[in-house]
Structures are given as structure tokens and as C-alpha cells.
Design an enzyme around this catalytic site. Structure first.
Site: not given
Ligand code: HSE
Length: 310
Positions: A132, A185
Site C-alpha cells: 500500500e 489517494t
Molecule cells: N483510508 C484511506 C484513505 C483509504 O481514506 O486515505 C484509501 O486507500
């Protein structure tokens, strides 16, 4: 077993109140991967279809996650061979439904199976999180955990990682509207504030507790009341054209709650029963036509299994 073909499901992270801690696994959307044992040591990504992603192992989420599990696996099994990975993407990158997580989770799941399962699914979460980082610049588990474990997941803590899996109430359906725009993101994280007020924190943790209680007691109204986000949604919703209108429409047509799926731009709604989910999906699609931005719509039950062998 020398080769394995797997289904790597899409996921919805955050679920409004649970930024970086809550997620659920979808049933009808996902990638496919093929992982095979080869004599030559190391990890090679040999084929990617459906997306323009790097084949270099260290630049690919599946590659980085694979390196992480192999590094630890040598403490449990003899590893005198390597692995080839094929990735067949169906989940668009930057769609908000866990595209990178599906690749990271699939990679560690497949390798673990081919090694004779030295790790539990819970243990795989930590390796997948390493992947990730390549996509979002930080280790978060709210997509990889539901992808690996199925159902709903709560990341109770990150240091050390502590993930709790929660069964979904039987009649719960997720509707996901995916506008065809990309929100990275890392960009969606850049708009967030490092500090929040005590008032917001109280509202947010009340809702997280309410959502978890609602899932355990199958109290659909409580689940709906708890799908509120006073911390992240107000800062991110501007990245998604017509977010407020689509959310209002979903609620107006009977959704229990609605919000941003992961980092967006997808918008999710949770509904009780297929009939309501279909009505909500239709209404969200109609509403989005006003933007002129093409969008896909998905209706899915909550996937109880997570990543699986095909
Ligand atoms: N929790 C993460 C965000 C999920 O909202 O940035 C996105 O991959």
C-alpha cells in the site's frame, strides 16, 4: 501446487466514520491474479492487463508486498525458488474501491498458499500493507484487511497491527457509484488536517462505536445513524463533483447511509435488501447524469470470504 489463480475483491474503506480503521469487502467487483512458483529465485511481474502499471517489482504494489512476505517466510519455510505474478486488473486505479490493495492482498495470499500456508490471513495483513505504501505513501490497512479477511474489518490498532473481523448482517447490500475521474489517494490525503477538535472526535468515535454495535446486533437503523463523518468527508467532498447531491439522492431513496468510498471518487451507499439497493443504484445513476461525467454503478452483497482461489 505450483500455480494458483485467485479473485482479489474490491473493498470500501473508511465507511464514513472510520478513517483508516474500517472497511468492508465487496463480492461482485475484483481483479484476477495468477501466481506461479519458478526455479529462479526472486519476484517477477510478468504480465499486467487492464491497467498501465509498472512491471518493476520494487515499483509495483504486488511486487513490494510479495518481497515483504518472502523476507519473513524464510523464518518458517525453506524458500529455494521464486515467484512469477500476473495481474489482470478490473478495478480502476484511483477509483476509491481498493485497486492497489487488491493487488497487494492477492500477491501475499497467493504466495502464502504456494508456500503451504505458513501465515494466517490475519498475519498477511502486515505484508500487504507494505505494498500500500507504493500507492498512497503510507501504511494503512483499511482496504487490505477486508480484502484478505472478508466481511467488515476494524483496525483496532496499528502498533502493533491488530485487526478484528466482523460478520456482515445478512440483508446488507453496498451500492457503489464510480465516476470516471481519478483521485489519487496521496492527493486526497493531502487535503486533510493533522488536528481535529475534541467536539469532532467525540462525534466520530461515537459513530464508530455505533457502527460496530449495529453490525454485531444486526440493527440496520443504528448502522445507518452511525454512517456519519464530520472529520474527513467535509474536506474531501469537493474533490467529487455532485457528491452532496448523490448522497442526498441515495438517502432520499432509502439508503441507510452514504459517503465517500475510501479516498474517492467513488460514492457508496449501504442498503437493507436488494430491492432498496436497486432503487438507490438507479437514483444515484440518474442523479450523476447531470454532471456529464460517465460513471459505473455496482450493487454487491458483502463478501464474507475475501480473496479466494478460483
Ligand atoms: N483510508 C484511506 C484513505 C483509504 O481514506 O486515505 C484509501 O486507500
Amino acid at each position: 501446487m505450483n500455480e494458483i489463480k485467485i479473485f482479489c475483491p474490491a473493498t470500501i474503506a473508511n465507511l464514513s466514520c472510520g478513517f483508516d480503521v474500517l472497511g468492508l469487502c465487496l463480492e461482485t467487483i475484483g481483479d484476477e491474479m495468477i501466481i506461479r512458483k519458478v526455479n529462479e529465485k526472486g519476484i517477477r511481474i510478468t504480465k499486467i492487463t487492464g491497467a498501465d502499471l509498472p512491471l518493476e517489482t520494487e515499483k509495483n504494489v504486488a511486487g513490494v508486498a510479495a518481497l515483504a512476505i518472502c523476507k519473513d517466510a524464510i523464518n518458517r519455510v525453506s524458500l529455494d525458488h521464486g515467484f512469477e505474478i500476473e495481474i489482470h486488473k478490473k478495478i480502476k486505479a484511483g477509483s476509491g474501491i481498493g485497486s492497489s490493495s487488491a493487488s497487494a492482498a492477492g500477491s501475499v495470499f497467493g504466495i502464502n498458499e504456494l508456500l503451504g500456508k505458513p501465515f494466517s490471513r490475519h498475519e498477511l495483513v502486515e505484508f500487504a500493507m507494505k505494498g500500500e505504501v507504493v500507492a498512497s505513501g503510507c501504511e494503512h490497512a483499511d482496504n487490505v484487511a477486508p480484502c484478505l479477511l472478508g466481511g467488515f474489518t476494524l483496525v483496532r490498532g496499528y502498533d502493533p497491527i491488530d485487526v478484528i473481523r466482523i460478520e456482515s448482517p445478512e440483508e446488507l447490500y453496498a451500492v457503489v457509484l464510480h465516476p470516471h475521474i481519478e483521485v489519487k489517494t496521496a492527493d486526497a490525503r493531502a487535503v486533510l488536517q493533522p488536528m481535529i477538535s475534541l467536539k469532532s472526535a467525540i462525534t466520530q468515535w461515537g459513530n464508530v462505536g455505533g457502527l460496530i454495535a449495529g453490525l454485531y446486533t444486526k440493527d440496520y437503523e443504528l448502522i445507518g445513524r452511525s454512517l456519519q463523518d464530520v472529520v474527513v468527508e467535509p474536506l474531501r467532498k469537493h474533490l467529487i463533483p455532485s457528491f452532496d447531491e448523490v448522497k442526498f439522492t441515495a438517502m432520499h431513496h432509502g439508503a441507510l447511509g452514504a459517503g465517500i468510498s475510501g479516498a474517492g471518487p467513488s460514492i457508496f451507499a449501504l442498503c437493507k435488501g436488494l430491492a432498496v439497493a436497486e432503487k438507490v443504484a438507479y437514483a444515484m445513476t440518474e442523479e450523476y447524469l447531470n454532471t456529464g461525467i460517465p460513471a459505473d454503478i455496482h450493487i454487491s452483497k458483502i463478501n464474507p470470504i475475501g480473496v479466494s482461489i478460483i
